[in-house]
Design an enzyme around this catalytic site. Structure first.
Site, PDB file in Angstrom:
ATOM      1  N   HIS A 263       0.839  -1.203   0.000  1.00  0.00           N
ATOM      2  CA  HIS A 263       0.000   0.000   0.000  1.00  0.00           C
ATOM      3  C   HIS A 263       0.876   1.256   0.000  1.00  0.00           C
ATOM      4  O   HIS A 263       0.692   2.154  -0.833  1.00  0.00           O
ATOM      5  CB  HIS A 263      -0.908  -0.020   1.228  1.00  0.00           C
ATOM      6  CG  HIS A 263      -1.779   1.183   1.378  1.00  0.00           C
ATOM      7  ND1 HIS A 263      -3.102   1.203   1.001  1.00  0.00           N
ATOM      8  CD2 HIS A 263      -1.524   2.417   1.881  1.00  0.00           C
ATOM      9  CE1 HIS A 263      -3.621   2.396   1.251  1.00  0.00           C
ATOM     10  NE2 HIS A 263      -2.676   3.147   1.791  1.00  0.00           N
ATOM     11  N   GLU A 264       1.834   1.308   0.907  1.00  0.00           N
ATOM     12  CA  GLU A 264       2.690   2.494   0.995  1.00  0.00           C
ATOM     13  C   GLU A 264       3.613   2.603  -0.214  1.00  0.00           C
ATOM     14  O   GLU A 264       3.972   3.711  -0.624  1.00  0.00           O
ATOM     15  CB  GLU A 264       3.485   2.488   2.300  1.00  0.00           C
ATOM     16  CG  GLU A 264       2.642   2.472   3.572  1.00  0.00           C
ATOM     17  CD  GLU A 264       1.590   3.576   3.636  1.00  0.00           C
ATOM     18  OE1 GLU A 264       1.772   4.620   2.967  1.00  0.00           O
ATOM     19  OE2 GLU A 264       0.583   3.403   4.350  1.00  0.00           O
ATOM     20  N   HIS A 267       1.863   4.650  -2.771  1.00  0.00           N
ATOM     21  CA  HIS A 267       2.023   6.085  -2.527  1.00  0.00           C
ATOM     22  C   HIS A 267       3.393   6.561  -3.002  1.00  0.00           C
ATOM     23  O   HIS A 267       3.518   7.586  -3.689  1.00  0.00           O
ATOM     24  CB  HIS A 267       1.876   6.383  -1.036  1.00  0.00           C
ATOM     25  CG  HIS A 267       0.474   6.392  -0.526  1.00  0.00           C
ATOM     26  ND1 HIS A 267      -0.504   7.209  -1.044  1.00  0.00           N
ATOM     27  CD2 HIS A 267      -0.118   5.691   0.483  1.00  0.00           C
ATOM     28  CE1 HIS A 267      -1.641   7.025  -0.382  1.00  0.00           C
ATOM     29  NE2 HIS A 267      -1.432   6.094   0.545  1.00  0.00           N
ATOM     30  N   GLU A 293      -4.454   8.201  -2.920  1.00  0.00           N
ATOM     31  CA  GLU A 293      -4.962   6.937  -2.356  1.00  0.00           C
ATOM     32  C   GLU A 293      -5.306   5.944  -3.457  1.00  0.00           C
ATOM     33  O   GLU A 293      -5.210   4.731  -3.253  1.00  0.00           O
ATOM     34  CB  GLU A 293      -6.183   7.220  -1.475  1.00  0.00           C
ATOM     35  CG  GLU A 293      -6.554   6.064  -0.560  1.00  0.00           C
ATOM     36  CD  GLU A 293      -5.464   5.693   0.433  1.00  0.00           C
ATOM     37  OE1 GLU A 293      -5.415   4.517   0.843  1.00  0.00           O
ATOM     38  OE2 GLU A 293      -4.643   6.576   0.781  1.00  0.00           O
TER      39      GLU A 293
END
Length: 497
Positions: A263-264, A267, A293
């Site tokens: 997930h990160e 980003h 996001e």
């Protein structure tokens, strides 16, 4: 442009650079506070952050910026210059209405609030955080009133994180999720299918770190411009020259660290894909949090939770964790729907949005004055029971689990669900153009997807508004339908619905 306008623009751009650099410096100080700073450093750090926020506000609201914006409105600007002026004008017009002392108070209060929240969560003591939270809520109400006293204060605050989607659009998307996801979640809960969970023991943190580093390597994380650390609440932060990721580990479930790391990475991959030559301008900055996001949710869910990903990554899991499993077992473990899960960051793709609705409704009512701070634990627990059928036994696993309110970030949570909607649209558009990406992902080849995202999303920075960016990338307006179609197809197959 005329020679005079050209000179005005160059001077204006120097001021814009200063604003961006101050913002980035503040960000890295925040990263340090959450990752490396000694516990006793908060009093000094809060003062440092207050000064940086004050300096940024001073530059942004300076009369020379206002005069330049007025002059440039009448100048013959190219598309790139027009976008920069548009973005700076939006920030300037909001900032100029907010007194500098309020900006300083907000920055110092949020920096001071972080260790208070951490202690309250650790000790499961909401009362310890309640006074601090009440102060932040009041300061944010004042901030919203300074910007526009005649508008809904929550709508004003949302615009700090998503300025180009109005509150009516946001609420309509969330309402669609509220109506259409529960029947699917209920059907999953009633299914007789039991998904496999190959993780039955405990797993050393060093082995898990090696595993998530392998995942970052495979996905193409640029270690020359990034790093991996741990934090109480995983996050990513940085610029196209230095985009850092954090994660956290659970000894009994390596999927938690792996999911949060991917997930990160999403980003960070967005941040690293911003154009180097535009650093210091809005065209070298990300397009607000819904789009940000979308990138993290796309990599976490459409890649990291896909069956092809586990065809590729299973041998690495077996090697690092010393288990014997299969791609199907790991795919099922990555996608099991837990209707009794209390923690948002550990939630599956379906129930995740119920977690967002809980937070959205509470912070909206809190800012609007329809809810008092001391009512939050009870209301939180009631909403969790209503939306998810589970009631927290402690505030640590209830209303204290997220760090966002300690930053004073009210209006942030809707961007998580909006990002998931955009992720589905963008992934569909990528496959429409490139063809199915299953074979690429199963082979551990992620370049085509990454390059498509860079070309269609990252490289634009803030050139387009959010709706325009999505139309440019997908040919469609923002919609929840692609996500809902994806969810029904995927979980219908998994749970034999």
């Amino acid at each position: 442009m005329s020679a005079q306008s050209d000179e005005t623009y160059e001077t204006f751009l120097e001021q814009v650079n200063r604003i961006e650099y101050l913002d980035d410096a503040s960000g890295y100080l925040s990263w340090d506070q959450q990752v490396m700073m000694p516990e006793g450093g908060t009093p000094a750090r809060s003062k440092q952050q207050s000064v940086l926020s004050s300096l940024k506000h001073e530059v942004l609201t300076d009369e020379t910026v206002a005069d330049a914006l007025d002059e440039l409105d009448a100048a013959d600007l190219d598309e790139r210059q027009q976008a920069i002026v548009r973005e700076v004008r939006r920030e300037h017009e909001r900032a100029v209405r907010v007194p500098r002392d309020l900006v300083e108070q907000l920055s110092e209060a949020s920096s001071n609030a972080i260790p208070v929240w951490e202690q309250a969560k650790e000790e499961d003591d909401f009362d310890h955080f309640a006074g601090t939270l009440a102060e932040l809520v009041e300061l944010r109400r004042e901030y919203a009133a300074e910007i526009d006293p005649d508008r809904d204060p929550y709508a004003v605050l949302v615009e700090d994180y998503e300025p180009y989607l109005d509150i009516e659009t946001i609420e309509s998307v969330l309402e669609q999720l509220r109506e259409e996801l529960p029947p699917l979640i209920e059907a999953v809960g009633e299914s007789d299918v039991e998904l496999t969970d190959p993780f039955t023991g405990t797993y050393d943190e060093r082995d898990q770190e090696a595993l998530v580093r392998d995942a970052l390597d495979a996905l193409g994380y640029d270690w020359d411009r990034g790093r991996l650390d741990t934090a109480p609440h995983p996050f990513s932060l940085g610029t196209q020259f230095d985009a850092r990721v954090t994660t956290r580990f659970a000894s009994d479930d390596p999927m938690k660290a792996l999911g949060s790391t991917i997930h990160e990475f999403g980003h960070a991959r967005y941040t690293l894909g911003l154009p180097d030559e535009e650093y210091g301008t809005p065209l070298g900055s990300s397009r607000d949090l819904s789009v940000h996001e979308s990138q993290s949710r796309l990599w976490e869910n459409h890649v990291g939770r896909s069956r092809p990903f586990w065809e590729f990554f299973t041998p690495t899991v077996e090697d690092r964790l010393g288990i014997d499993t299969t791609p199907q077992a790991l795919y099922e473990a990555a996608n099991e729907v837990y209707d009794d899960n209390l923690i948002r960051v550990q939630a599956d793709e379906l129930t995740y949005h119920m977690h967002i609705l809980v937070r959205f409704e509470i912070e909206r009512d809190l800012v609007r004055g329809d809810l008092e701070v001391d009512e939050i634990p009870g209301v939180w627990n009631d909403k969790m029971e209503s939306y998810l059928g589970v009631r927290p036994e402690t505030d640590a696993e209830g209303c204290l689990q997220d760090i966002h309110w300690s930053y004073g970030n009210f209006g942030y949570f809707p961007t998580y669900s909006l990002g998931s909607m955009l992720a589905a649209q963008l992934f569909d558009a990528a496959e429409d153009e490139l063809g199915s990406l299953d074979e690429d992902i199963a082979a551990g080849e992620f370049d085509r997807l990454a390059e498509w995202l860079t070309e269609n999303v990252h490289s634009h920075g803030c050139r387009y508004t959010t709706p325009d960016l999505i139309r440019e990338a997908t040919g469609q307006n923002i919609s929840a339908d692609p996500f809902l179609d994806y969810a029904r197809e995927k979980y219908g197959a998994l749970y034999d619905l």
